[in-house]
Design a protein around this motif. Structure first.
Motif, short mmCIF file in Angstrom:
data_model
loop_
_atom_site.label_atom_id
_atom_site.label_comp_id
_atom_site.label_asym_id
_atom_site.label_seq_id
_atom_site.Cartn_x
_atom_site.Cartn_y
_atom_site.Cartn_z
N SER A 1 -3.89 7.63 19.68
CA SER A 1 -4.28 6.23 19.56
C SER A 1 -3.65 5.52 18.38
O SER A 1 -3.74 4.31 18.27
N GLY A 2 -3.01 6.24 17.49
CA GLY A 2 -2.47 5.60 16.30
C GLY A 2 -3.57 5.46 15.26
O GLY A 2 -4.64 6.07 15.36
N TYR A 3 -3.30 4.64 14.28
CA TYR A 3 -4.24 4.51 13.15
C TYR A 3 -5.12 3.28 13.22
O TYR A 3 -5.98 3.09 12.39
N GLY A 4 -4.89 2.43 14.19
CA GLY A 4 -5.62 1.16 14.22
C GLY A 4 -4.82 0.12 13.45
O GLY A 4 -3.84 0.43 12.77
N THR B 1 -0.81 0.02 14.08
CA THR B 1 0.19 1.02 13.68
C THR B 1 -0.01 2.32 14.44
O THR B 1 -1.13 2.75 14.68
N GLY C 1 2.10 5.17 13.53
CA GLY C 1 2.43 6.26 12.61
C GLY C 1 3.59 7.08 13.11
O GLY C 1 3.64 8.28 12.89
N ASP D 1 5.19 9.29 10.56
CA ASP D 1 4.29 10.04 9.70
C ASP D 1 4.24 11.51 10.11
O ASP D 1 4.31 11.83 11.30
N THR E 1 2.48 14.95 11.07
CA THR E 1 1.26 15.22 11.83
C THR E 1 0.57 16.42 11.23
O THR E 1 1.20 17.44 10.96
N GLN F 1 -4.63 17.05 13.67
CA GLN F 1 -4.16 15.98 14.56
C GLN F 1 -3.45 16.56 15.77
O GLN F 1 -3.69 16.13 16.91
N SER G 1 -11.90 17.55 9.90
CA SER G 1 -12.48 16.22 10.11
C SER G 1 -13.44 16.23 11.29
O SER G 1 -13.22 16.95 12.27
N LYS H 1 -5.57 20.14 7.20
CA LYS H 1 -4.90 18.96 6.64
C LYS H 1 -3.41 19.19 6.38
O LYS H 1 -2.69 18.25 6.06
#
Length: 136
Positions: A44-47, A50, A52, A55, A57, A61, A88, A116
């Motif tokens: 879904s992306g970051y909101g 964006t 990402g 970026d 992963t 994720q 998370s 992470k």
């Protein structure tokens, strides 16, 4: 890259009306895969518009992306990772599913998942291989 692999595993369906992300380039090699992943709720992306795309992963994720690709299957299993408390909340179900189905084979060292940390290409390849074996 993971979006592109999963998009291709899905047969590279035609994309119409791609969603707009501020950090993507319309004619880029990844655009159809990004559009497909967003439209199918795989990534879904970051909101805030964006995705990402450049970026790194994280491991949690990557597992969540694969779990969503698999249809977000329910799983009541638990994990006994020493670092389970650092996973998370949004990734908990995905990690439990992946662990219970052998998808994390070779990724857990000393009972630590290290959620992470950036996922390595070799780890993604292993996850995909284990997932495909699991599907047979």
């Amino acid at each position: 890259m993971l979006a592109a692999v999963l998009y291709r595993m899905s047969g590279s369906p035609a994309i119409t009306n791609p969603p707009a992300f501020t950090d993507t380039v319309e004619e880029a090699w990844y655009m159809d895969a990004v559009s497909w992943a967003a439209k199918n709720s795989v990534i879904s992306g970051y909101g805030g518009g964006t995705f990402g795309v450049n970026d790194p992963t994280t491991r949690e994720q990557a597992v969540t992306i694969l779990w969503r690709y698999a249809g977000s299957p329910a799983n009541s299993e638990t994990t006994d990772f020493a670092d389970a408390g650092t996973i998370s909340a949004w990734a908990q179900s995905a990690v439990r599913w992946a662990d219970a189905n052998g998808i994390l084979d070779g990724m857990v060292i000393n009972q630590r998942f290290n959620p992470k940390a950036s996922v390595k290409r070799s780890e993604v390849a292993s996850m995909l291989y284990q997932y495909l074996i699991e599907q047979k």
